[in-house]
Design a protein around this motif. Structure first.
Motif, PDB file in Angstrom:
ATOM      1  N   GLU A 186      20.892   5.916  24.330  1.00 34.48           N
ATOM      2  CA  GLU A 186      21.010   7.349  24.608  1.00 34.48           C
ATOM      3  C   GLU A 186      19.823   7.835  25.432  1.00 34.48           C
ATOM      4  N   ALA A 187      18.621   7.319  25.105  1.00 36.60           N
ATOM      5  CA  ALA A 187      17.422   7.707  25.855  1.00 36.60           C
ATOM      6  C   ALA A 187      17.531   7.260  27.310  1.00 36.60           C
ATOM      7  N   ARG A 188      18.088   6.086  27.550  1.00 40.74           N
ATOM      8  CA  ARG A 188      18.261   5.607  28.930  1.00 40.74           C
ATOM      9  C   ARG A 188      19.214   6.525  29.688  1.00 40.74           C
ATOM     10  N   THR A 189      20.258   6.982  29.019  1.00 34.88           N
ATOM     11  CA  THR A 189      21.252   7.826  29.666  1.00 34.88           C
ATOM     12  C   THR A 189      20.696   9.203  29.998  1.00 34.88           C
ATOM     13  N   GLN A 190      19.993   9.811  29.043  1.00 34.82           N
ATOM     14  CA  GLN A 190      19.541  11.188  29.251  1.00 34.82           C
ATOM     15  C   GLN A 190      18.129  11.279  29.859  1.00 34.82           C
ATOM     16  N   GLY A 191      17.415  10.143  29.880  1.00 33.99           N
ATOM     17  CA  GLY A 191      16.102  10.136  30.512  1.00 33.99           C
ATOM     18  C   GLY A 191      14.950  10.528  29.609  1.00 33.99           C
ATOM     19  N   TYR A 192      15.191  10.707  28.334  1.00 38.99           N
ATOM     20  CA  TYR A 192      14.124  11.023  27.385  1.00 38.99           C
ATOM     21  C   TYR A 192      14.566  10.648  25.977  1.00 38.99           C
ATOM     22  N   ALA A 193      13.592  10.419  25.102  1.00 43.84           N
ATOM     23  CA  ALA A 193      13.859  10.078  23.708  1.00 43.84           C
ATOM     24  C   ALA A 193      13.455  11.241  22.813  1.00 43.84           C
ATOM     25  N   VAL A 194      14.030  11.272  21.624  1.00 50.97           N
ATOM     26  CA  VAL A 194      13.810  12.387  20.695  1.00 50.97           C
ATOM     27  C   VAL A 194      13.301  11.869  19.354  1.00 50.97           C
ATOM     28  N   ASN A 195      12.413  12.614  18.758  1.00 53.86           N
ATOM     29  CA  ASN A 195      11.934  12.348  17.398  1.00 53.86           C
ATOM     30  C   ASN A 195      12.078  13.642  16.609  1.00 53.86           C
ATOM     31  N   VAL A 206       9.852  15.234  22.133  1.00 53.77           N
ATOM     32  CA  VAL A 206      10.651  14.571  23.166  1.00 53.77           C
ATOM     33  C   VAL A 206       9.672  13.801  24.047  1.00 53.77           C
ATOM     34  N   GLY A 207      10.097  12.616  24.494  1.00 57.01           N
ATOM     35  CA  GLY A 207       9.209  11.794  25.299  1.00 57.01           C
ATOM     36  C   GLY A 207       9.932  11.150  26.459  1.00 57.01           C
ATOM     37  N   ALA A 208       9.251  11.028  27.589  1.00 51.84           N
ATOM     38  CA  ALA A 208       9.818  10.387  28.771  1.00 51.84           C
ATOM     39  C   ALA A 208       8.835   9.330  29.272  1.00 51.84           C
ATOM     40  N   PRO A 209       9.345   8.208  29.792  1.00 56.48           N
ATOM     41  CA  PRO A 209       8.456   7.120  30.216  1.00 56.48           C
ATOM     42  C   PRO A 209       7.873   7.339  31.604  1.00 56.48           C
ATOM     43  N   LEU A 210       6.711   6.770  31.824  1.00 55.39           N
ATOM     44  CA  LEU A 210       6.128   6.717  33.160  1.00 55.39           C
ATOM     45  C   LEU A 210       6.623   5.402  33.764  1.00 55.39           C
ATOM     46  N   ALA A 211       7.836   5.444  34.277  1.00 53.43           N
ATOM     47  CA  ALA A 211       8.503   4.215  34.692  1.00 53.43           C
ATOM     48  C   ALA A 211       9.031   4.302  36.108  1.00 53.43           C
ATOM     49  N   THR A 212       8.868   3.191  36.840  1.00 54.00           N
ATOM     50  CA  THR A 212       9.493   3.018  38.145  1.00 54.00           C
ATOM     51  C   THR A 212      10.808   2.304  37.920  1.00 54.00           C
ATOM     52  N   ALA A 213      11.827   2.682  38.665  1.00 59.57           N
ATOM     53  CA  ALA A 213      13.157   2.103  38.479  1.00 59.57           C
ATOM     54  C   ALA A 213      13.097   0.575  38.450  1.00 59.57           C
ATOM     55  N   GLY A 214      13.698  -0.004  37.408  1.00 61.05           N
ATOM     56  CA  GLY A 214      13.777  -1.456  37.310  1.00 61.05           C
ATOM     57  C   GLY A 214      12.558  -2.123  36.713  1.00 61.05           C
ATOM     58  N   ARG A 215      11.532  -1.344  36.358  1.00 59.46           N
ATOM     59  CA  ARG A 215      10.317  -1.918  35.783  1.00 59.46           C
ATOM     60  C   ARG A 215      10.047  -1.326  34.409  1.00 59.46           C
ATOM     61  N   PRO A 216       9.633  -2.139  33.454  1.00 57.58           N
ATOM     62  CA  PRO A 216       9.287  -1.610  32.129  1.00 57.58           C
ATOM     63  C   PRO A 216       8.083  -0.681  32.209  1.00 57.58           C
ATOM     64  N   ALA A 217       8.050   0.289  31.337  1.00 56.44           N
ATOM     65  CA  ALA A 217       6.930   1.232  31.292  1.00 56.44           C
ATOM     66  C   ALA A 217       5.926   0.789  30.244  1.00 56.44           C
ATOM     67  N   ALA A 218       4.684   1.182  30.433  1.00 62.49           N
ATOM     68  CA  ALA A 218       3.639   0.957  29.435  1.00 62.49           C
ATOM     69  C   ALA A 218       3.185   2.276  28.836  1.00 62.49           C
ATOM     70  N   SER A 222       4.810  12.805  26.019  1.00 61.34           N
ATOM     71  CA  SER A 222       5.669  13.457  25.028  1.00 61.34           C
ATOM     72  C   SER A 222       5.248  14.899  24.818  1.00 61.34           C
ATOM     73  N   ILE A 223       6.209  15.706  24.415  1.00 59.77           N
ATOM     74  CA  ILE A 223       5.971  17.108  24.051  1.00 59.77           C
ATOM     75  C   ILE A 223       6.277  17.248  22.573  1.00 59.77           C
ATOM     76  N   SER A 224       5.318  17.741  21.796  1.00 60.01           N
ATOM     77  CA  SER A 224       5.478  17.874  20.347  1.00 60.01           C
ATOM     78  C   SER A 224       5.473  19.336  19.935  1.00 60.01           C
ATOM     79  N   SER A 225       6.278  19.648  18.925  1.00 55.99           N
ATOM     80  CA  SER A 225       6.349  21.021  18.425  1.00 55.99           C
ATOM     81  C   SER A 225       6.674  21.001  16.940  1.00 55.99           C
ATOM     82  N   PRO A 226       6.504  22.130  16.266  1.00 53.75           N
ATOM     83  CA  PRO A 226       7.018  22.228  14.897  1.00 53.75           C
ATOM     84  C   PRO A 226       8.535  22.011  14.924  1.00 53.75           C
ATOM     85  N   LEU A 227       9.073  21.466  13.849  1.00 54.30           N
ATOM     86  CA  LEU A 227      10.501  21.154  13.798  1.00 54.30           C
ATOM     87  C   LEU A 227      11.352  22.399  14.030  1.00 54.30           C
TER      88      LEU A 227
END
Length: 262
Positions: A186-195, A206-218, A222-227
């Protein structure tokens, strides 16, 4: 000048652990075989000592079975390339935090953990505090999942089912791994992951990778907030701002040589 002599009551295991800590501070990365040779002990002994240092936050392990100094040994939690990455990302994270009015983090994956390299706190009175130096399971945090999502599924499965995972206690049950793989898809599809309350009951991120297409990110941002504001940080304008910040930081990391050119 006083000469410090080894105490007659010295505890060998403590002495070796302290020597190991010194090695971690001196080197960027350390393997168990190197540690065993330096301490003149069996690899199994070095592994037990290192496992305790990992448990107490003095060391971190990556997926290549290398160890580096953990947050307990680093006041600034970053060294070498990580320090440069923080320097580059800091102004962008501060700008994003002011723009979305929530706390923003730069996250690095080390093995199956997510290490928080820098935090820019949001301006609101009720906000998520500074996470700099915090180490969380990568499969639970939004930044960690964002990074894992850039890896092939078999690689992720190996992280959590291989012998190393079983030895370190970081393995996941079949159902847990299947759930994680669905989240990553789901994160790959929408471009960000959720916690949503996975690392702390009252926290959303919510977090998004610092990634170049086709390469794994290191790294990830992320943006954090109260629930209670979980819906706000998933609004399209916030996600767009997150992606724009990731792209800006990524460009500078490439230009500075911290990451390979795209």
């Amino acid at each position: 000048m006083n000469i410090v002599k080894k105490p007659g009551y010295a505890v060998d295991s403590v002495d070796r652990a302290l020597q190991l800590i010194m090695l971690l501070q001196e080197r960027d990365w350390l393997r168990i075989t190197d540690a065993a040779n330096a301490l003149d002990v069996a690899p199994s002994t070095a592994h037990r000592l290192m496992a305790m240092l990992v448990y107490r936050g003095f060391a971190l392990q990556d997926d290549q079975r290398r160890y580096c100094a953990g947050p307990a040994l680093r006041a600034d939690t970053a060294a070498g390339p990580a320090r440069t990455a923080v320097s580059i990302a800091r102004p962008h994270l501060v700008t994003l935090a002011l723009s979305v009015r929530e706390t923003v983090n730069l996250v690095e994956r080390v093995g199956v953990t997510a290490r928080y390299l820098f935090t820019a706190e949001g301006p609101q009175l009720l906000r998520v505090g500074n996470r700099t130096g915090t180490v969380l399971p990568a499969h639970l945090s939004s930044g960690g999942k964002a990074i894992l999502a850039t890896l092939p599924e078999p690689t992720v499965a190996q992280f959590y089912t291989g012998r190393q995972a079983q030895q370190s206690g970081s393995g996941l049950a079949v159902a847990e791994l299947e759930g994680l793989q669905r989240e990553l898809a789901e994160a790959r599809t929408q471009g960000y992951a959720v916690n949503l309350g996975r690392t702390e009951a009252d926290l959303a991120a919510v977090g998004a990778p610092l990634a170049t297409a086709g390469r794994p990110a290191a790294l990830a941002i992320s943006i954090s907030s109260p629930l209670s504001r979980a819906g706000d940080i998933q609004q399209p304008k916030v996600i767009q701002a997150l992606h724009a910040t990731c792209e800006a930081v990524l460009r500078e990391l490439h230009a500075d040589g911290v990451l390979p050119a795209a």
